[in-house]
Design an enzyme around this catalytic site. Structure first.
Site, PDB file in Angstrom:
ATOM      1  N   LYS A  32      22.514   1.538 101.775  1.00  0.00           N
ATOM      2  CA  LYS A  32      21.217   2.189 101.998  1.00  0.00           C
ATOM      3  C   LYS A  32      21.308   3.350 102.968  1.00  0.00           C
ATOM      4  O   LYS A  32      20.923   4.468 102.670  1.00  0.00           O
ATOM      5  CB  LYS A  32      20.257   1.166 102.622  1.00  0.00           C
ATOM      6  CG  LYS A  32      19.376   0.508 101.660  1.00  0.00           C
ATOM      7  CD  LYS A  32      18.389  -0.389 102.384  1.00  0.00           C
ATOM      8  CE  LYS A  32      19.032  -1.195 103.502  1.00  0.00           C
ATOM      9  NZ  LYS A  32      18.103  -1.786 104.415  1.00  0.00           N
ATOM     10  N   THR A  33      21.792   3.001 104.170  1.00  0.00           N
ATOM     11  CA  THR A  33      21.846   4.010 105.227  1.00  0.00           C
ATOM     12  C   THR A  33      22.742   5.155 104.820  1.00  0.00           C
ATOM     13  O   THR A  33      22.491   6.320 105.127  1.00  0.00           O
ATOM     14  CB  THR A  33      22.349   3.364 106.526  1.00  0.00           C
ATOM     15  OG1 THR A  33      21.677   2.126 106.694  1.00  0.00           O
ATOM     16  CG2 THR A  33      22.060   4.237 107.718  1.00  0.00           C
ATOM     17  N   ASP A 215      13.335   4.346 105.541  1.00  0.00           N
ATOM     18  CA  ASP A 215      14.227   3.201 105.436  1.00  0.00           C
ATOM     19  C   ASP A 215      13.397   1.917 105.463  1.00  0.00           C
ATOM     20  O   ASP A 215      12.297   1.909 105.993  1.00  0.00           O
ATOM     21  CB  ASP A 215      15.190   3.237 106.637  1.00  0.00           C
ATOM     22  CG  ASP A 215      16.386   2.339 106.412  1.00  0.00           C
ATOM     23  OD1 ASP A 215      16.583   1.899 105.265  1.00  0.00           O
ATOM     24  OD2 ASP A 215      17.121   2.091 107.374  1.00  0.00           O
ATOM     25  N   GLU A 216      13.922   0.833 104.915  1.00  0.00           N
ATOM     26  CA  GLU A 216      13.235  -0.470 104.933  1.00  0.00           C
ATOM     27  C   GLU A 216      11.803  -0.351 104.412  1.00  0.00           C
ATOM     28  O   GLU A 216      10.864  -0.880 105.011  1.00  0.00           O
ATOM     29  CB  GLU A 216      13.216  -1.047 106.354  1.00  0.00           C
ATOM     30  CG  GLU A 216      14.562  -1.069 107.062  1.00  0.00           C
ATOM     31  CD  GLU A 216      15.462  -2.204 106.603  1.00  0.00           C
ATOM     32  OE1 GLU A 216      15.107  -2.904 105.611  1.00  0.00           O
ATOM     33  OE2 GLU A 216      16.528  -2.383 107.213  1.00  0.00           O
ATOM     34  N   GLN A 246      14.215  -8.476 101.046  1.00  0.00           N
ATOM     35  CA  GLN A 246      14.374  -8.502 102.500  1.00  0.00           C
ATOM     36  C   GLN A 246      13.067  -8.211 103.239  1.00  0.00           C
ATOM     37  O   GLN A 246      13.076  -7.822 104.403  1.00  0.00           O
ATOM     38  CB  GLN A 246      15.442  -7.496 102.933  1.00  0.00           C
ATOM     39  CG  GLN A 246      16.835  -7.882 102.479  1.00  0.00           C
ATOM     40  CD  GLN A 246      17.896  -6.940 103.028  1.00  0.00           C
ATOM     41  OE1 GLN A 246      18.157  -6.913 104.218  1.00  0.00           O
ATOM     42  NE2 GLN A 246      18.488  -6.167 102.137  1.00  0.00           N
ATOM     43  N   ARG A 598      24.015 -10.934 106.141  1.00  0.00           N
ATOM     44  CA  ARG A 598      24.597 -10.175 107.254  1.00  0.00           C
ATOM     45  C   ARG A 598      26.110 -10.357 107.300  1.00  0.00           C
ATOM     46  O   ARG A 598      26.818  -9.594 107.934  1.00  0.00           O
ATOM     47  CB  ARG A 598      24.036 -10.632 108.613  1.00  0.00           C
ATOM     48  CG  ARG A 598      22.565 -10.388 108.902  1.00  0.00           C
ATOM     49  CD  ARG A 598      22.118  -9.020 108.559  1.00  0.00           C
ATOM     50  NE  ARG A 598      21.621  -8.998 107.179  1.00  0.00           N
ATOM     51  CZ  ARG A 598      21.401  -7.892 106.500  1.00  0.00           C
ATOM     52  NH1 ARG A 598      21.608  -6.726 107.055  1.00  0.00           N
ATOM     53  NH2 ARG A 598      20.972  -7.945 105.250  1.00  0.00           N
TER      54      ARG A 598
END
Length: 660
Positions: A32-33, A215-216, A246, A598
DNA sequence: TTATGTGGCTTTTTT
DNA sequence: AGCCACATAA
């Protein structure tokens, strides 16, 4: 060399897509980032966007900082100066400071933290029942996040109960206005409303920002979504990146429905899915997929990995919470010894901050360096809040909560009775406590003996107010601390050890202010106005670069670790009891999913047979989520006796012997 | 009236 | 272990 050459095909498609609104459905660990930072580089380096016309919005300051770093690294030959990387809240704050007058606020308005908000509600409700206060606060917060005014909330209330809350909301908001203060939710809601009602502001911001990346996205609420819509206007030049699996901030008004809403509001929305996971082993991913398949699907998505099977997922039953902490730390030590890893490769993740304590103790016992993230912010500590109360009051004399805190800390002979009287005076005059002190009514109603220290205090504040924009921030703050004898107060209050630690914090704060003041060429007034949004970790992250990470599951989102311990995986904790009672099981499951994903190489889950709760010890059951991880992850047949305290210490002793 | 000491009670998650 | 309400001393 193309700036997007290092991306896989869907990532590259997402980075280069500029024909309209874009939604990137990015599974955990799918880069994503990476997409966001590469897109920033691409926009600036290859498409000629000015850095200052691009805004990347994240949810935490930490995430913002990481993104800023990564973007800067990526664009070494491209100048990113002026690029806006912030949280929704600081973006809103920035807008609100600039256009405060449109919201009928003075530019130096205060930002109230949750403790202040709870204090105000407590006054309105005339109760100190924390549960009751929290219910009201959260209700009001949800309304604000839906952009509902008190009037609308009242009109749409369906029962007496809701009507009562709506009235509380109305009084609460009136109180904030009187204080010239806003709360966290207002930082989103007010800018969103301003853009809605003022075409000129809309135009200004839409011209300034040519592309927005979020983001998110799954954790945005209605107010945030509306702010995004107003900022991007009809061009709708934005890239939203998210993963519905998430979504863990439903309690804060976030809803994955916003993902669906995007499709309805933007028929031309382009959707890109990122399904290759570059983080975890197949076993971990399989367990995560199995777990989340128990939730209804919003967007079909299948995560895969080619990183090999990896180690089996471990389940550790333990006797009680202390035993759990000792066992986890021990297993961590032996794992580190066997695999020659770094401390920073490990994370211990839990549902609630209170769970951290036993683990901190166990880690300290074994001299393991650790870093606590999330949890209480540096700026939430009482000694820091004391100092900030002075700063807030100097910046904004209408800020009554700051007035009350500052005037009573350190004690200067003003107590509740005098403040009560002053409050009545202020209420009849419709002014703040500070201004009321100078009124004729105060002079007649408050005895000389009590009015004198009040006046002295207010004059003292006034003298600093005159200096706040003229003198260097660091020096002025030190002067303030000296003037109020804060060091003496701290050492009078607590025993030497606690006092020393508090005073160290104050000194650290002062040093931080001085440094920040010089670096950003900001005066104390300007610094005061942003403080409420900054967290401890910003300044301290580098102190302990190689340390085991202790974090809540919420605060761990977006991070990854080689080896993860999920602890306290029990019914009533994860899923949390209240969440189950209120039918919010799915979000708890997603929280577990976030924890599982994670982990890169190994995952260990632990739970207790009994746990100290308040004063007594209660029996605990393993979480239902353990079964949901699939056949690959088996519950041990019975609580293991292999890892009792005694044998635990034996193994630890052996390990220490080996380490020499 | 204000400041200080004691006993009872409690823990989701964050900007 | 810490926070708050309540009681008591200055």
């Amino acid at each position: 060399m193309s700036l997007t050459a290092a991306l896989n095909p869907p990532q590259r498609e997402a980075a280069k897509y500029l024909d309209g609104p874009l939604l990137v459905l990015a599974g955990a660990g799918s880069g994503k980032t990476r997409v966001i930072t590469h897109k920033i580089a691409y926009l600036i380096g290859e498409c000629g966007y000015k850095p200052s016309s691009i805004a990347a919005i994240t949810f935490t300051n930490k995430a913002a900082r990481e993104m800023q770093d990564r973007a800067a690294k990526l664009t070494k030959d491209v100048n990113t100066k002026g690029l806006i990387v912030t949280t929704f809240h600081s973006m809103g704050l920035r807008m609100l400071r600039e256009d405060a007058k449109f919201a009928e606020l003075k530019p130096a308005f205060s930002i109230l933290d949750s403790a202040d908000a709870m204090g105000i509600i407590s006054e309105i409700l005339k109760t100190t029942d924390k549960q009751e206060i929290r219910r009201a606060v959260s209700r009001i917060s949800l309304w604000k996040n839906e952009l509902k005014s008190p009037a609308v909330a009242l009109a749409s209330a369906e029962d007496d109960n809701a009507r009562v809350y709506a009235k509380i909301y109305d009084r609460y908001d009136a109180t904030l206005r009187a204080y010239q203060a806003v709360d966290f939710d207002d930082l989103i809601r007010l800018p969103a409303e301003l853009l809605d009602t003022h075409a000129e502001l809309r135009e200004k911001w839409q011209n300034r920002l040519r592309h927005i990346l979020i983001d998110e996205y799954q954790d945005t609420n209605i107010a945030q979504y509306r702010l995004l819509q107003k900022l991007t206007g009809v061009r709708a030049a934005f890239t939203a990146v998210g993963d519905d699996d998430q979504a863990i901030y439903g309690w804060r008004g976030a809803s994955a429905d916003n993902l669906k809403q995007l499709r309805e509001d933007y028929p031309h929305l382009h959707v890109v899915k990122l399904e290759q996971n570059y983080r975890s082993t197949v076993r971990i991913l399989k367990a995560a997929n199995s777990l989340i398949s128990n939730n209804p699907k919003l967007f079909e998505k299948r995560l895969w990995s080619d990183l090999g099977h990896g180690d089996a997922i471990q389940i550790m039953p333990t006797k009680d919470d202390e035993h759990e902490a000792e066992s986890v730390v021990m297993r961590l030590l032996s794992h580190k010894f066997q695999h020659r890893t770094e401390w920073r490769d490990y994370a211990i993740l839990y549902r609630g901050n209170y769970q951290a304590r036993v683990f901190e103790q166990a880690l300290r016992n074994e001299k393991v360096p650790y870093q606590l993230s999330g949890g209480q912010s540096f700026f939430d500590r009482s000694e820091i809040k004391d100092v900030i109360a002075y700063l807030r009051l100097i910046a904004n004399s209408d800020d009554d909560p700051a007035f009350i805190r500052a005037v009573t800390t350190p004690k200067r002979g003003i107590g509740t009775a005098t403040l009560e009287k002053l409050g009545q005076v202020a209420a009849t005059l419709h002014v703040g406590l500070f201004e009321a002190t100078f009124s004729a009514a105060a002079a007649s109603q408050i005895g000389e003996r009590h009015l004198a220290p009040l006046l002295e205090f207010c004059n003292f504040i006034n003298r600093f107010e005159e200096r706040i924009t003229r003198e260097p921030a660091g020096e002025l703050l030190n002067d303030l601390l000296k003037s109020i004898n804060y060091e003496i107060y701290i050492f009078d209050q607590d025993d030497t050890r606690a006092a020393q630690s508090k005073w160290n914090n104050v000194m650290e704060f002062a040093a931080w202010i001085a440094k920040k003041g010089e670096a950003d060429e900001k005066n104390l007034l300007q610094l005061t106005q942003t403080i409420a949004l900054i967290t401890l970790l910003e300044g301290r992250e580098e102190e302990e670069p190689d340390a085991v990470r202790l974090s809540t599951l919420h605060a761990a989102k977006g991070l990854e670790f080689g080896h993860v311990f999920l602890v306290g995986i029990e019914e009533n904790i994860l899923p949390h009891r209240e969440a189950v009672d209120e039918g919010r099981l799915e979000e708890e499951r997603r929280l577990m999913y976030v924890g599982v994903t994670r982990a890169k190489k190994s995952l260990t889950l632990s739970y207790c047979a009994r746990r100290k709760r308040a004063r007594e010890s209660v029996a605990c059951d393993p979480s239902r989520f353990i079964e949901e991880l699939g056949d690959d992850v088996r519950m041990p047949d019975k609580p293991s006796t292999a890892e009792t305290k005694a044998s635990g210490s034996d193994r630890l002793a052996a390990l220490k012997a080996m380490l020499g």
